[in-house]
Design a protein around this motif. Structure first.
Motif, PDB file in Angstrom:
ATOM      1  N   ASN A   1       0.879  -1.251   0.078  1.00  0.00           N
ATOM      2  CA  ASN A   1      -0.065  -0.117  -0.129  1.00  0.00           C
ATOM      3  C   ASN A   1       0.917   1.338  -0.153  1.00  0.00           C
ATOM      4  O   ASN A   1       0.558   2.272  -0.581  1.00  0.00           O
ATOM      5  CB  ASN A   1      -1.121   0.017   1.162  1.00  0.00           C
ATOM      6  CG  ASN A   1      -2.192  -0.722   0.894  1.00  0.00           C
ATOM      7  OD1 ASN A   1      -2.617  -0.958  -0.318  1.00  0.00           O
ATOM      8  ND2 ASN A   1      -3.104  -1.340   2.077  1.00  0.00           N
TER       9      ASN A   1
ATOM     10  N   GLN B   1      -4.098   8.333   6.277  1.00  0.00           N
ATOM     11  CA  GLN B   1      -5.475   8.264   6.761  1.00  0.00           C
ATOM     12  C   GLN B   1      -6.441   8.550   5.798  1.00  0.00           C
ATOM     13  O   GLN B   1      -7.502   8.016   5.827  1.00  0.00           O
ATOM     14  CB  GLN B   1      -5.292   9.364   7.775  1.00  0.00           C
ATOM     15  CG  GLN B   1      -4.715   8.989   9.203  1.00  0.00           C
ATOM     16  CD  GLN B   1      -4.554  10.063   9.890  1.00  0.00           C
ATOM     17  OE1 GLN B   1      -4.146  11.369   9.654  1.00  0.00           O
ATOM     18  NE2 GLN B   1      -4.140   9.856  11.092  1.00  0.00           N
ATOM     19  N   ASP B   2      -6.058   9.614   4.917  1.00  0.00           N
ATOM     20  CA  ASP B   2      -7.169   9.743   3.843  1.00  0.00           C
ATOM     21  C   ASP B   2      -7.549   8.677   3.029  1.00  0.00           C
ATOM     22  O   ASP B   2      -8.521   8.778   2.616  1.00  0.00           O
ATOM     23  CB  ASP B   2      -6.405  10.764   2.903  1.00  0.00           C
ATOM     24  CG  ASP B   2      -6.957  12.313   3.091  1.00  0.00           C
ATOM     25  OD1 ASP B   2      -7.369  12.480   4.237  1.00  0.00           O
ATOM     26  OD2 ASP B   2      -6.667  12.996   2.009  1.00  0.00           O
TER      27      ASP B   2
ATOM     28  N   ASN C   1      -7.266   5.863   3.763  1.00  0.00           N
ATOM     29  CA  ASN C   1      -7.837   4.730   4.645  1.00  0.00           C
ATOM     30  C   ASN C   1      -7.162   3.440   4.611  1.00  0.00           C
ATOM     31  O   ASN C   1      -7.307   2.298   4.474  1.00  0.00           O
ATOM     32  CB  ASN C   1      -9.214   4.348   4.496  1.00  0.00           C
ATOM     33  CG  ASN C   1      -9.822   3.420   5.326  1.00  0.00           C
ATOM     34  OD1 ASN C   1      -9.641   3.291   6.611  1.00  0.00           O
ATOM     35  ND2 ASN C   1     -11.063   2.560   5.112  1.00  0.00           N
ATOM     36  N   LEU C   2      -5.614   3.699   4.691  1.00  0.00           N
ATOM     37  CA  LEU C   2      -4.821   2.549   4.512  1.00  0.00           C
ATOM     38  C   LEU C   2      -4.035   2.340   5.814  1.00  0.00           C
ATOM     39  O   LEU C   2      -2.991   1.442   5.825  1.00  0.00           O
ATOM     40  CB  LEU C   2      -3.601   3.093   3.507  1.00  0.00           C
ATOM     41  CG  LEU C   2      -4.254   3.080   2.062  1.00  0.00           C
ATOM     42  CD1 LEU C   2      -3.258   3.615   1.115  1.00  0.00           C
ATOM     43  CD2 LEU C   2      -4.961   2.014   1.617  1.00  0.00           C
TER      44      LEU C   2
ATOM     45  N   GLN D   1      -2.895   0.280   8.912  1.00  0.00           N
ATOM     46  CA  GLN D   1      -2.944  -1.033   9.210  1.00  0.00           C
ATOM     47  C   GLN D   1      -3.559  -1.000  10.793  1.00  0.00           C
ATOM     48  O   GLN D   1      -3.499  -0.293  11.418  1.00  0.00           O
ATOM     49  CB  GLN D   1      -1.913  -1.761   9.246  1.00  0.00           C
ATOM     50  CG  GLN D   1      -1.152  -2.228   7.833  1.00  0.00           C
ATOM     51  CD  GLN D   1      -0.126  -2.898   7.784  1.00  0.00           C
ATOM     52  OE1 GLN D   1       0.530  -3.103   8.689  1.00  0.00           O
ATOM     53  NE2 GLN D   1       0.222  -3.564   6.646  1.00  0.00           N
ATOM     54  N   THR D   2      -4.369  -2.004  10.941  1.00  0.00           N
ATOM     55  CA  THR D   2      -5.047  -2.186  12.295  1.00  0.00           C
ATOM     56  C   THR D   2      -4.501  -3.295  12.872  1.00  0.00           C
ATOM     57  O   THR D   2      -4.631  -4.458  12.414  1.00  0.00           O
ATOM     58  CB  THR D   2      -6.408  -2.011  12.164  1.00  0.00           C
ATOM     59  OG1 THR D   2      -7.095  -2.148  13.559  1.00  0.00           O
ATOM     60  CG2 THR D   2      -7.201  -2.935  11.317  1.00  0.00           C
TER      61      THR D   2
ATOM     62  N   SER E   1      -8.773  -7.215   3.719  1.00  0.00           N
ATOM     63  CA  SER E   1      -8.591  -6.080   4.439  1.00  0.00           C
ATOM     64  C   SER E   1      -8.223  -5.025   3.858  1.00  0.00           C
ATOM     65  O   SER E   1      -7.835  -3.732   4.127  1.00  0.00           O
ATOM     66  CB  SER E   1      -8.072  -6.436   5.860  1.00  0.00           C
ATOM     67  OG  SER E   1      -6.590  -6.527   5.342  1.00  0.00           O
ATOM     68  N   LYS E   2      -7.925  -5.195   2.513  1.00  0.00           N
ATOM     69  CA  LYS E   2      -7.341  -4.113   1.599  1.00  0.00           C
ATOM     70  C   LYS E   2      -5.861  -3.744   2.341  1.00  0.00           C
ATOM     71  O   LYS E   2      -5.631  -2.727   2.233  1.00  0.00           O
ATOM     72  CB  LYS E   2      -8.194  -2.756   1.432  1.00  0.00           C
ATOM     73  CG  LYS E   2      -9.500  -3.331   0.692  1.00  0.00           C
ATOM     74  CD  LYS E   2     -10.110  -2.326   0.275  1.00  0.00           C
ATOM     75  CE  LYS E   2     -11.463  -2.530  -0.889  1.00  0.00           C
ATOM     76  NZ  LYS E   2     -12.417  -3.671  -0.450  1.00  0.00           N
TER      77      LYS E   2
ATOM     78  N   LYS F   1      -4.920  -3.579   5.118  1.00  0.00           N
ATOM     79  CA  LYS F   1      -4.834  -2.886   6.446  1.00  0.00           C
ATOM     80  C   LYS F   1      -4.871  -3.767   7.667  1.00  0.00           C
ATOM     81  O   LYS F   1      -4.404  -3.208   8.706  1.00  0.00           O
ATOM     82  CB  LYS F   1      -6.103  -2.045   6.606  1.00  0.00           C
ATOM     83  CG  LYS F   1      -6.305  -1.100   5.751  1.00  0.00           C
ATOM     84  CD  LYS F   1      -7.897  -0.179   5.966  1.00  0.00           C
ATOM     85  CE  LYS F   1      -8.118   0.278   7.223  1.00  0.00           C
ATOM     86  NZ  LYS F   1      -9.408   0.883   7.375  1.00  0.00           N
TER      87      LYS F   1
END
Lengths: 96, 481
Positions: B389, B411-412, B414-415, B417-418, B461-462, B464
């Protein structure tokens, strides 16, 4: 040794065309000059630096700036032949 | 047959210097001007004119000499090399024959067998001739004197080279060096670097040198290689037939791929050198030399060593990152902002340099600041964004909007990772539910399938999903019967 062969060789290197009379005169003159040099060589010059430059000046360096160019028209003015852009010379056949 | 012979090559490398004006007069020295517009009474060889040496030519010569570990002659002198040719208006070239400015020296080159040192005989200052065109007009040669008097350095090597590959390596190393030193653009296509190759062959084990042939004015590495390979075979052919190679000057014709004698008469080669009476000796003071030495930029081999030792980069990376001085400087600046040196090298090699090449932008003009690139590297290193990413989505955005921080862009898009277990568990559950046969196989011992599951979770999760947590969670749920 200055002989006729050497004269012919010098003639070719200097791109000169000499008549037989001129060659004869030149042969004589060069033999004289060489005799003079041979006479000087009798002198013992061991340890004497050769004199190459007449004075002891050093090179005056020039700043690296563009100056004193002439126009193409002026540059070509003294050329025996030109096409207005290039100097034209007899074809130099150097290859093959 | 060839393997019974050893090839011996020495080079005369001509480097056109990147001065503003010519060697002995103030004409513009730039390449590519309209014909016969960069000329003056001096470069046209008019009677009564006197040459004055360009200060910068001396400085450049000393710079190159110091970089190559030459001895610098504090007093050097000029000589006249006499020959007639239409593009040499004075009838002689001003050069240095008896006392050149640099003597000795050496350079290391990379060969298939490792590093090899090539010794230099000397480096001297001289001037270029004009340009002749023989095929534009059927009965005349056309002459452009813009190049007449452009300053050159001629680097003469010892006969230390043994193959076309080594010639190639030496020319590359020299090109890189003159560019590092800012004394020439080293551009072979435009003739800023040319070489004459002196080639001879001898039977393996022989220690004497046979007659050599000089191949003139080779202006590309491809031609140099072909000319040398042809010439070596020609000379071996003569020796195999019991003959002796004649010492001569040759021209290489790229059209036919063969070398032919350039001078019809052997004895035409008589330059009758004598001291140039119009130019007194050139003196460099020890102070001036010291000044030039302190101003030398870091040299390619020193930078490679530094990248290897201080930043622990592999050989391949150090080669790529030192190719150009500006690239090496970019890396060093970036390495001031991050401690992830290898990641910084990867980023440059895989993204920044290709981008600059595609956009035809000099690396100095790369839009993103070093600090921003450092935080980009940190985003990946700390696991906040996946590698793919970061490279594929954040990097292009960062170039578009270099004033924004990589974090804000992440953040913009939405990348980020969580490692949030609830979020991850829902995806992991779904993946397990969707692939019952693979789950069964895994449980029967095909542990290699773990990679497949991780990949699936990443995809869902794309990118993330934080990899470590994902791994642990997958193992836990897969092992649970």
């Amino acid at each position: 040794m200055i002989d006729e062969n050497l004269i012919s060789r010098l003639e070719e290197l200097a791109r000169l065309e000499l008549s037989p009379e001129e060659k004869k005169a030149l042969l004589h003159e060069l033999q004289n000059i060489l005799a003079l040099v041979e006479k000087m060589e009798e002198l013992d010059t061991t340890g004497v630096e050769p004199l190459i430059y007449i004075n002891e000046n050093l090179s005056a360096l020039r700043e690296d700036v563009i100056a004193h160019q002439v126009s193409r028209e002026d540059a070509l003015r003294n050329a025996p032949d030109s096409d207005g852009t290039f100097f034209k010379v007899p074809k130099v056949i150097d290859l093959k | 047959m060839s393997s019974n012979y050893e090839t011996i090559i020495g080079l005369e490398i001509h480097v056109q210097l990147a001065t503003h004006s010519k060697a002995f007069c103030g004409d513009d020295a730039r390449f590519g001007g309209a014909p016969n517009t960069q000329v003056s009474a001096i470069s046209l060889g008019h009677p009564g004119t006197l040459p004055r040496l360009n200060r910068r030519q001396v400085e450049f010569a000393a710079r190159l000499g110091l970089a190559l570990d030459c001895a610098i002659n504090l007093v050097s002198t000029f000589d006249r090399k006499n020959y007639f040719y239409a593009d040499l208006p004075k009838g002689y070239q001003i050069t240095q024959d008896r006392q050149p400015i640099c003597v000795g020296g050496h350079i290391k080159i990379d060969t298939a067998e490792g590093t090899k040192t090539i010794c230099l005989h000397h480096i001297h200052m001289e001037e270029d001739a004009g340009k002749s065109m023989h095929d534009a007009d059927p009965h005349h040669s056309l002459i452009d004197l813009n190049r007449a008097g452009v300053p050159l350095l001629e680097i003469v090597t010892e006969p230390d080279l043994r193959s076309a590959d080594e010639v190639d390596a030496l020319m590359s190393a020299m090109r890189q060096l003159v560019r590092y030193l800012d004394i020439s653009d080293g551009n072979m296509e435009e003739g800023s670097m040319r070489c004459d190759c002196n080639v001879s062959v001898r039977k393996q084990g022989d220690t004497h040198l046979n007659n050599r042939c000089e191949i003139k004015n080779v202006n590309s590495m491809r031609f140099a290689r072909r000319a040398i390979e042809y010439e070596v075979q020609r000379q071996i052919g003569i020796m195999e037939a019991g003959g002796t190679v004649k010492q001569q000057t040759l021209n290489f014709d790229p059209e036919t791929g063969i070398t032919t004698p350039l001078r019809s008469k052997e004895d035409a080669h008589d330059y009758r050198y004598f001291p140039e009476p119009d130019l007194p000796p050139v003196v460099i003071t020890p102070q001036q030399l010291e000044q030039i030495r302190t101003e030398l930029p870091p040299l390619p081999w020193a930078l490679r060593a530094r990248l290897r030792t201080q930043y622990a980069l592999p050989e391949y990376d150090t080669q790529l990152l030192t190719e150009e001085k500006a690239v090496a400087q970019f890396f060093l600046a970036l390495a001031q902002c991050t401690t992830q040196y290898k990641a910084a090298a990867n980023l440059m090699i895989n993204k920044i340099l290709p981008w600059c090449q595609e956009q035809k932008v000099a690396i100095e003009q790369f839009p993103v600041a070093h600090a921003a690139l450092a935080s980009f590297i940190e985003l990946i290193d700390t696991g906040q964004v996946s590698n793919s990413n970061a490279y594929q989505r954040i990097f292009p955005q960062l170039i578009e909007q270099p004033e924004r921080t990589p974090l804000a862009i992440a953040q913009d898009l939405n990348l980020l990772q969580t490692a949030d277990e609830d979020f991850l568990e829902s995806i992991v559950d779904a993946v397990i539910a969707k692939n019952p046969d693979k789950v069964a196989a895994y449980r029967k011992g095909k542990k290699g399938l773990l990679g497949f599951f991780v990949g699936e979770v990443m995809r869902q999760s794309k990118g993330k999903a934080e990899p470590k947590t994902t791994n642990a969670l997958l193992i836990k749920l897969l092992e649970k019967q």
